[in-house]
Write an enzyme that holds these catalytic residues in place. Structure first.
Site, short mmCIF file in Angstrom:
data_model
loop_
_atom_site.label_atom_id
_atom_site.label_comp_id
_atom_site.label_asym_id
_atom_site.label_seq_id
_atom_site.Cartn_x
_atom_site.Cartn_y
_atom_site.Cartn_z
N HIS A 1 55.12 20.70 0.82
CA HIS A 1 55.93 20.02 -0.19
C HIS A 1 55.35 20.33 -1.56
CE1 HIS A 1 57.88 17.12 -2.64
NE2 HIS A 1 56.86 16.27 -2.66
N ASN B 1 58.75 19.02 -8.73
CA ASN B 1 58.86 18.35 -7.43
C ASN B 1 60.33 18.04 -7.19
OD1 ASN B 1 58.91 16.54 -5.29
ND2 ASN B 1 57.16 15.35 -6.01
N CYS C 1 60.31 12.81 0.26
CA CYS C 1 59.80 14.19 0.17
C CYS C 1 59.51 14.81 1.54
CB CYS C 1 58.57 14.25 -0.71
SG CYS C 1 58.84 13.59 -2.38
#
Length: 330
Positions: free
Chosen positions: A257, A287, A124
């Site tokens: 993020h 996500n 990520c």
């Protein structure tokens, strides 16, 4: 007397993103999971994550297709052609194949050749890692126009019998064009990792002898990730601000993020930023790992929320355990 050489900087000149057409709401996902005996609900997911929906790529659509779609939009926004690009970096944890890199496949699909092309694997945090590398290469003359992409098909590595993880992730891609400039764009960057936390977020499978060995599905200790994430994101943001000679008051927009709304709110509050300065797309995208930051950035730019001249903080945290931040003037 010899004049000093002109300083070389890098600036983002174009952004782009792409989401697969298939949108799956929480209710739709809950209905699918119920068929396999897994209980969840829209209320349960929203309360814990802030996620309302996500997009999944069709089974025959590879990561590189999403990356190319986002890349073309970023290149067009920069007023360039694919042939103008002389560096391609793709951040991904879900590549098309073991090798070659997804970046090389993207290069072929864009119809260009000769420039450096490689993947970055920092989960990520991957886009922040990729952007930092591209900035360094542009500053030192190794590239003039870089294409940095975050692209993922995380739906391929989800265990749909584990409701604590399968409801969190989505597929998508985001990209930026980074060009050499006489004026600063990327102001400061910083990257970190701590491998002792590798087990709290991982996909511990691999390929050996023609078979998958280990576990091919994503595993996460949510509480451990949450605890680490908020702390390291605050620290790295403050460090980058100090490097750039800026303060929290100089940040126009925080683009973190997009993992969990509670982590995002927690980070903004620690930086004493109004939640009005927080770019949020996790509600509709889920996500998307390495794609989440450039996806959110492009969404905000195209909506007219983030404008030229704004100061933007990008920051990510992910498996590895990795984290980093970039402060830039758009």
């Amino acid at each position: 007397m010899t004049s000093s050489p002109t300083a070389r900087y890098s600036r983002i000149t174009g952004t782009g993103s792409y989401l697969p057409p298939k949108r799956l709401s929480n209710s739709q996902l809950a209905e699918q999971l119920a068929a396999d005996g897994v209980e969840t609900s829209d209320e349960w997911i929203v309360a814990r994550t802030g996620i309302h929906a996500r997009h999944f790529a069709e089974p025959d659509v590879p990561c590189s297709d999403l990356a190319v779609a986002a890349a073309r939009r970023a290149i067009e926004a920069a007023g360039l052609q694919p042939a103008d690009i002389d560096l391609i970096i793709v951040a991904t944890s879900t590549p098309d194949m073991v090798f070659p890199s997804t970046a090389c496949i993207v290069q072929r699909k864009l119809g260009i050749a000769g420039s450096a092309a490689f993947d970055v694997q920092a989960v990520c945090s991957g886009f922040v890692y990729g952007l930092t590398i591209a900035d360094a290469m542009v500053r030192t003359g190794g590239a003039r126009r870089a294409l940095v992409i975050g692209a993922e098909v995380f739906s391929r590595i989800l265990d749909f019998k584990d409701r604590t993880t399968c409801v969190l992730f989505g597929d998508g891609a985001g990209a930026v064009v980074l060009e050499a400039s006489d004026t600063p764009g990327i102001l400061a960057t910083e990257l970190h990792a701590d491998g002792k936390h590798a087990d709290i977020l991982c996909t511990p499978g691999t390929v050996s002898g023609g078979l998958v060995t280990g576990d091919p599905f994503l595993k996460m200790d949510g509480q451990a990730v949450f605890k680490l994430a908020v702390g390291v994101l605050e620290d790295v943001a403050r460090s980058v601000l100090e490097k750039a000679g800026r303060t929290e008051a100089d940040i126009d927009w925080l683009v973190p993020h997009q993992a969990n709304i509670r982590i995002m709110h927690g980070t903004a509050k620690k930086l004493k930023l109004s939640l009005d300065k927080l770019i949020v797309t996790v509600d509709e995208h889920g996500n998307t790992s390495a794609a989440s930051i450039p996806l959110a950035l492009d969404t905000a730019v195209r909506a007219g929320t983030i404008k030229p001249g704004d100061t933007v903080m990008l920051e990510g945290v992910g498996g590895g355990f990795t984290w980093g931040a970039v402060l830039l003037d758009l």
